[in-house]
Write an enzyme that holds these catalytic residues in place. Structure first.
Site, PDB file in Angstrom:
ATOM      1  CE  LYS A  63      64.686  49.743  60.469  1.00  0.00           C
ATOM      2  NZ  LYS A  63      64.656  48.271  60.618  1.00  0.00           N
ATOM      3  CB  SER A  88      72.840  50.155  59.119  1.00  0.00           C
ATOM      4  OG  SER A  88      71.573  50.578  58.660  1.00  0.00           O
TER       5      SER A  88
END
Lengths: 333, 333
Positions: A63, A88
């Site tokens: 990410k 999340s």
């Protein structure tokens, strides 16, 4: 077919140029992650497997590539009031770290059921945490409120052109490290990772096949491909906390056109793959990250004649943020 | 001092030449293992830490370097009847794999309390297992019997010149990967690993300091350094199954002369370091492999002014063969 291709291409949110630009932009900040291999797993799978170990990426997951690209693409005035996102965990930590490097505030909306270690990563990198209910609706609503209050820019976890381009740098690295890869298997959730990977890989070599791995308890991509349109599930049930999102308007066209197939696996297969990553590859991989190995070892993959010709398979181990306690509790079940 | 140094040097079982020869000999078979780093652990330790990840070595531990060097150093006639060894696991698997590559049989004596995953490694690589009691005496006696019956050559786990040279190749790689290392911390058991590492590192740069990390429940090296002679413990109590051996006649002179200090740590510190390896570095490291990190983070190291000047520290993560169940049971205690 020619005409169709010409019509479709402009609708994709990223291309090989934007992905190469991303690679140059994020290069000073990211880790070039290693490719792991194991003779034991090669024998077990009957293929040559090349594991792109994004668990070693900064923040413990791929990410950071997208977050870094998004935040460093913006001009100083646009980002002065900071950035906001909902996630999340792994995108949240990545945005926090990239914002810290850029010297701007990061406001992070996290669902209450996110793993503890991921929340700790956010706090460690200086992100300000806002809690939401564990639904997409609640996450987006809370993020909108924070955005209004702070004037911060939203950095969507996957439905964002710079995010997709950033994730696509994985293919550039992987195909540089192992040029003869013929198949890449990628976890699918919102589709940012697989969109970037597929766009870059197929631009470099159109013969490369891209396979999505998805939990059977969150198989919206599988259902969407069957239906020919985005399907949003009313109920989601999987241990893979990073694979619970639905496809977005920018990722769906890529998934629809460039992802060759979706393999769904059960949670017990994911957990067994995590154990193999630990005991054989010697790496900590979270459930979402181990799903590619689970798919390769599944009967669905092995018995499908379409994949017989795949020999050199790249598997994206997308992240390694896992609470040891949760891993063990899962193994015992 | 000059005279003493001249007298001592020939007594060492390896030197930079034999270690460079080993590197060339084993290069076609071994993995060049990566060096990992973590900003979080740098902040925690106040040093720059460089983790030499031998958990990614073939067979899951550094032992393959020495075993490979020993077995490929022998001529065809000498090894025709195979090799025999005794080991708690990692050396056993390494000898099995090297023998398999050389095309000769391997007879392996394993103590009954060896971890299951290590025994499985031996079997996977084709080694023939003979069980012994979990004492050095029983291991050596059983190995002698097997040797007599088969005519196989003994490949001692550490008191062996080619083993020491093979393990020393770690320093050659590490100092090539991170040239400015000023301190290397190494687990100590029989002393084969630390002897090779110290001989190579100090030959390349005599200013490099070498520190041994040892479990307080198996602190024979610590006691030996204090006594100025080899001390053998009557009782050993540690979770680190790879660190239960005593120093040998070939390793003691190196440890006596070239190891700058020994830091002992308790089992809980080892387990905490294992957890950090998993959750922060994202690697599976066995208790014996994590002890170097435990030592660096210990009060004994931090409060010792002698180590204040160490800035760039190489830590040998010696192996990654750990049963997940054992790890979790340890963490809970």
């Amino acid at each position: 077919m020619e005409q169709q291709s010409e019509l479709q291409e402009p609708t994709y949110a990223a291309d090989i140029s934007s992905i190469r630009e991303a690679q140059i932009r994020i290069e000073p900040y990211i880790h070039k992650t290693p490719v792991l291999s194991s003779e034991t797993l090669d024998v077990l799978s009957g293929k040559k497997l090349f594991f792109k170990a994004e668990c070693f990426q900064k923040g413990g997951a791929f990410k950071f590539r997208g977050a870094c690209n998004a935040i460093f693409s913006l001009d100083d005035v646009s980002v002065a009031k900071g950035v906001v996102t909902h996630s999340s965990g792994n995108h949240a930590a990545a945005v926090s770290l990239a914002a810290k490097l850029r010297g701007i505030p990061a406001y992070i909306v996290i669902p209450k059921n996110a793993p503890k270690c991921k929340v700790e990563n956010v706090k460690r990198y200086g992100g300000q945490v806002f809690w939401s209910e564990p639904t997409v609706q609640s996450r987006e609503l809370t993020a909108s409120k924070v955005q209004e209050e702070t004037g911060a820019l939203l950095v969507h976890p996957y439905n964002h052109e710079h995010i997709i381009s950033g994730q696509g740098t994985i293919s550039l690295e992987l195909l540089d490290q192992v040029p003869n890869i013929d198949t890449i298997i990628v976890p699918i959730s919102g589709g940012g990772l697989i969109s970037g990977v597929a766009l870059a890989a197929k631009a470099i070599n159109p013969a490369i096949r891209v396979l999505a791995a998805e939990p059977s308890g969150a198989d919206d991509a599988h259902q969407s491909k069957l239906a020919g349109k985005v399907v949003v599930l009313s109920e989601i049930n999987t241990i893979a906390d990073g694979l619970r999102a639905s496809l977005g308007s920018l990722t769906w066209p890529v998934v629809r056109d460039l992802v060759d197939d979706v393999i769904t696996v059960d949670d017990w297969e994911i957990i067994e793959a995590m154990r193999m990553c630990y005991e054989i590859l010697k790496v900590a991989v979270e459930p979402s990250g181990a799903i590619g190995l689970a798919a390769i070892l599944s009967d669905k993959f092995r018995s499908n004649p379409a994949w017989k010709s795949s020999s050199n398979i790249g598997i994206v181990l997308s992240g390694g943020n896992v609470d040891l306690g949760i891993l063990w509790d899962s193994l015992k079940k």
